[in-house]
Scaffold this active site. Structure first.
Site, PDB file in Angstrom:
ATOM      1  N   CYS A   1       3.030  -4.779 -20.500  1.00 45.05           N
ATOM      2  CA  CYS A   1       1.738  -5.106 -21.109  1.00 45.05           C
ATOM      3  C   CYS A   1       1.676  -4.445 -22.480  1.00 45.05           C
ATOM      4  O   CYS A   1       2.487  -3.568 -22.787  1.00 45.05           O
ATOM      5  CB  CYS A   1       0.581  -4.656 -20.221  1.00 45.05           C
ATOM      6  SG  CYS A   1       0.403  -2.871 -20.062  1.00 45.05           S
TER       7      CYS A   1
ATOM      8  N   HIS B   1       7.049  -2.477  23.208  1.00 44.92           N
ATOM      9  CA  HIS B   1       8.467  -2.507  23.560  1.00 44.92           C
ATOM     10  C   HIS B   1       8.826  -1.324  24.453  1.00 44.92           C
ATOM     11  O   HIS B   1       8.098  -0.330  24.527  1.00 44.92           O
ATOM     12  CB  HIS B   1       9.338  -2.492  22.306  1.00 44.92           C
ATOM     13  CG  HIS B   1       8.995  -1.388  21.342  1.00 44.92           C
ATOM     14  ND1 HIS B   1       7.998  -1.530  20.390  1.00 44.92           N
ATOM     15  CD2 HIS B   1       9.494  -0.144  21.196  1.00 44.92           C
ATOM     16  CE1 HIS B   1       7.908  -0.414  19.690  1.00 44.92           C
ATOM     17  NE2 HIS B   1       8.804   0.450  20.157  1.00 44.92           N
TER      18      HIS B   1
END
Length: 677
Positions: free
Chosen positions: A174, A67
């Site tokens: 967990c 760009h």
């Protein structure tokens, strides 16, 4: 303004080719010039190359976005090129680039086009979008892919204008709250960022809940993902679309879960109906439900086991260092005031493990009303039936009273009624379902009595029922099983098969790295430590084969869990071509986790390449467990890694077993695993 407004058809090349980075940039500038949006092509070209010298615009994954913002640009524009064979571009990931977008931005204060270009950048993070562009057969098809994706993105943003800060919410948890919780959160966040989805993840780890979801966020979310193998407060999600799954799915199936959440492919959660795991459609709901409830109990029990177990091990270490190891007898661990203090305090903490286990299994099933009933059942399991000593009614009672005396109490010469760890598990499940039954049975009572249900009816009747079941039926039966387990461990040790047990337990620790198989081995280890403690309390000597077998089993379990992260870290060091740069960067953390007995450090490697990684960790950990048992290494602490090696029997041989297993894993990975490229 839309992307199509910036991208002219004549500035698109679908069959581009280039000799290198400079060549492709020149061709991209020429494409841009065809749109008529460049005032001075050569000045613009110099600007593009100057920007590239500041740092590559090859962002990885085969994409480059060169760009330039310059006075040479009359109006904002885009040019696009597909290079099917790829072109070297010095991209951040070192891979060739095959999709390029060149941006031309005017040097003005009006930056309306930047919003459009930002949208394009986000879309380029979607692999499906980029694949659609690369496979487009015509320019019109290329533009249609962009239009469709942009329209979908705009629609999503319209939905989010309702005030929702996050489109998707998630909760991960967990059983131990050490690794899986945070790995699942990271995986969901990473994939959400790649897919352009806003997400917030609440983690319920060992340190408590972090990033807790607010009521406002829940109200505005399209769906909630609950990836957990432990208890998660669910009532707050009443009326929302909820996807419930295993925590492992949050790690390995994050993209699939996010797609379902965004698409609304989930059932509406109703608090009154309770949890509905996603596995129900797959026929695996019962097993996962049992595992989730069990792991809820285990996760709450572990701090008592670890803290109390290490304090008890320190008591034994103190007596050993002071010369009482061979002469302490049944008082070993309490031969000095200091060791007696550690053993007393550690023993009390360890004594809570079965009640806590049972209490939180019941809590997982029946919420808070299950706690009192579960704790009572667990306490009965760990204490056993009351012993009849000196009661003058034992031989004089008749009828119903005699029935109670004969069956609910332990006679002076009766058998073992301590059901222990196994009894605690059973008591937890029984307590949970007893409370669920009571909730249903008393659901028709007037609403004015709702206040006394959880404080009077459920605990009174629940404790009565669990006491009857444990004392009359399960304590005597499971007591026999525990006696058989003790005798079995003695027989295994006497027959020389303790090495086989060590091999099996070590290997189990390295199959799913913290999953159900790993946890089953670890729970067995904590169970046999409790068995050893009970045997010592009854007068057994520390050197008795059955007691030693318990400690040998725990040593094999810990060394097996320490091998996978260390083996993988060594492989990253000595076979770097087998691993990606990101994987190699984790070797230090794996050394730390392996040394700390946190097997989960190996999970990302096993998840990325299970067919090659798991056999290597399995063999290495199995060999380490085998050698540990062969050397008769013992461990009285249930956790701690290198920090409790001082309590290990034959520590140098234990380190040797650990090193051999780790090296085997590393060498096997070097031979079996394919190069990362």
């Amino acid at each position: 303004m839309r992307i199509r407004d910036l991208l002219a058809a004549e500035s698109i090349e679908l069959n581009g080719s280039a000799a290198g980075k400079q060549d492709v940039l020149n061709k991209m500038v020429d494409l841009m010039a065809k749109s008529g949006k460049i005032r001075d092509v050569e000045t613009y070209r110099k600007g593009v190359f100057a920007r590239e010298e500041e740092g590559t615009t090859g962002i990885g994954e085969g994409i480059a976005i060169p760009h330039c913002k310059s006075d040479a640009v009359k109006a904002p524009g885009l040019a696009a090129m597909v290079v099917k064979d790829g072109v070297e571009f010095d991209a951040l990931d070192g891979a060739p680039v095959n999709l390029l977008f060149l941006i031309a931005a005017p040097n003005t204060e009006d930056n309306v086009h930047l919003e459009v270009l930002s949208k394009l950048s986000v879309l380029l993070m979607d692999e499906n979008f980029t694949n659609g562009l690369k496979n487009a057969k015509t320019v019109d098809e290329f533009l249609k892919v962009i239009d469709d994706a942009e329209s979908a993105k705009d629609e999503d943003e319209k939905e989010d204008e309702t005030g929702a800060k996050y489109k998707v919410l998630a909760v991960t948890g967990c059983p131990t709250g050490i690794a899986h919780t945070y790995m699942a959160a990271e995986s969901l966040e990473k994939h959400a960022a790649e897919m352009g989805i806003t997400i917030k993840v609440e983690t319920r780890g060992s340190g408590g809940a972090k990033h807790v979801l607010t009521d406002e966020e829940i109200a505005g979310a399209a769906a909630i993902i609950v990836a957990a193998d432990t208890k998660v407060p669910m009532d707050r999600f009443d009326g929302k679309k909820v996807i419930e799954c295993k925590v492992a799915d949050g790690i390995n199936k994050a993209e699939q879960l996010l797609n379902r959440a965004v698409a609304g492919d989930a059932l509406v959660y109703h608090a009154a109906e309770g949890s509905r795991k996603e596995e129900k459609a797959e026929g695996g709901s019962t097993a996962h439900m049992i595992y989730t409830h069990l792991m809820s109990g285990v996760s709450h029990m572990l701090p008592f086991v670890i803290g109390g177990g290490i304090m008890t091990a320190i008591a034994f270490l103190i007596d050993t260092l002071l010369g009482y190891g061979a002469t302490g007898g049944s008082a070993f661990g309490s031969c000095t005031p200091l060791s007696a203090f550690f053993k007393y305090a550690g023993g009390l903490a360890m004594g809570l493990m079965v009640p806590v286990l049972a209490g939180y299994i019941a809590y997982s099933i029946a919420d808070r009303p299950g706690l009192a009933v579960g704790f009572t059942g667990g306490l009965l399991a760990s204490s056993g039936n009351a012993l009849i000593t000196g009661y003058n009614w034992a031989d004089s009672t008749t009828g119903f009273q005699k029935f109670i005396a004969d069956f609910a109490f332990q006679g002076a010469n009766g058998g073992n009624t301590v059901s222990g760890f196994l009894g605690g598990i059973l008591a937890g499940f029984l307590a949970g379902f007893i409370v669920l039954f009571l909730k249903k049975a008393f659901s028709k009572l007037p609403a004015s009595l709702d206040g006394i249900k959880p404080t009077l009816i459920y605990p009174l009747l629940g404790i009565l029922i669990i006491s009857i079941l444990m004392c009359f039926i399960f304590n005597p039966l499971i007591g026999l099983i525990n006696t058989g387990l003790s005798n079995g461990l003695t027989a295994i040790s006497d027959a020389g098969y303790i090495t086989v047990l060590g091999l099996i337990l070590g290997a189990m620790m390295a199959i799913d790295m913290g999953g159900p198989i790993n946890k089953a081995a670890y729970v067995f280890g904590t169970g046999v430590l409790a068995t050893a403690s009970q045997m010592l309390e009854k007068g057994a000597q520390p050197g008795d084969p059955a007691v030693q077998a318990c400690y040998i089993a725990m040593a094999a379990i810990m060394v097996g869990g320490m091998v996978p992260p260390i083996g993988i870290a060594l492989a990253c060091q000595f076979f770097p071509k087998k691993f990606t740069k990101e994987e190699r960067g984790s070797k230090v953390s794996n050394f730390v986790m392996g040394a700390s007995f946190i097997t989960e450090g190996a999970i990302p490697f096993a998840a990325a390449d299970p067919l090659h990684v798991i056999p290597c960790t399995l063999v290495g950990a199995g060999v380490a467990g085998f050698l540990s048992a062969l050397f008769k290494c013992t461990l009285m602490a249930p956790h701690g890694g290198i920090f409790v090696f001082a309590t290990v029997g034959h520590p140098l041989l234990y380190i040797l077993a650990w090193a051999v297993g780790s090296v085997i894993t590393a060498v096997m990975l070097g031979v079996i695993k394919k190069d990362a490229a």
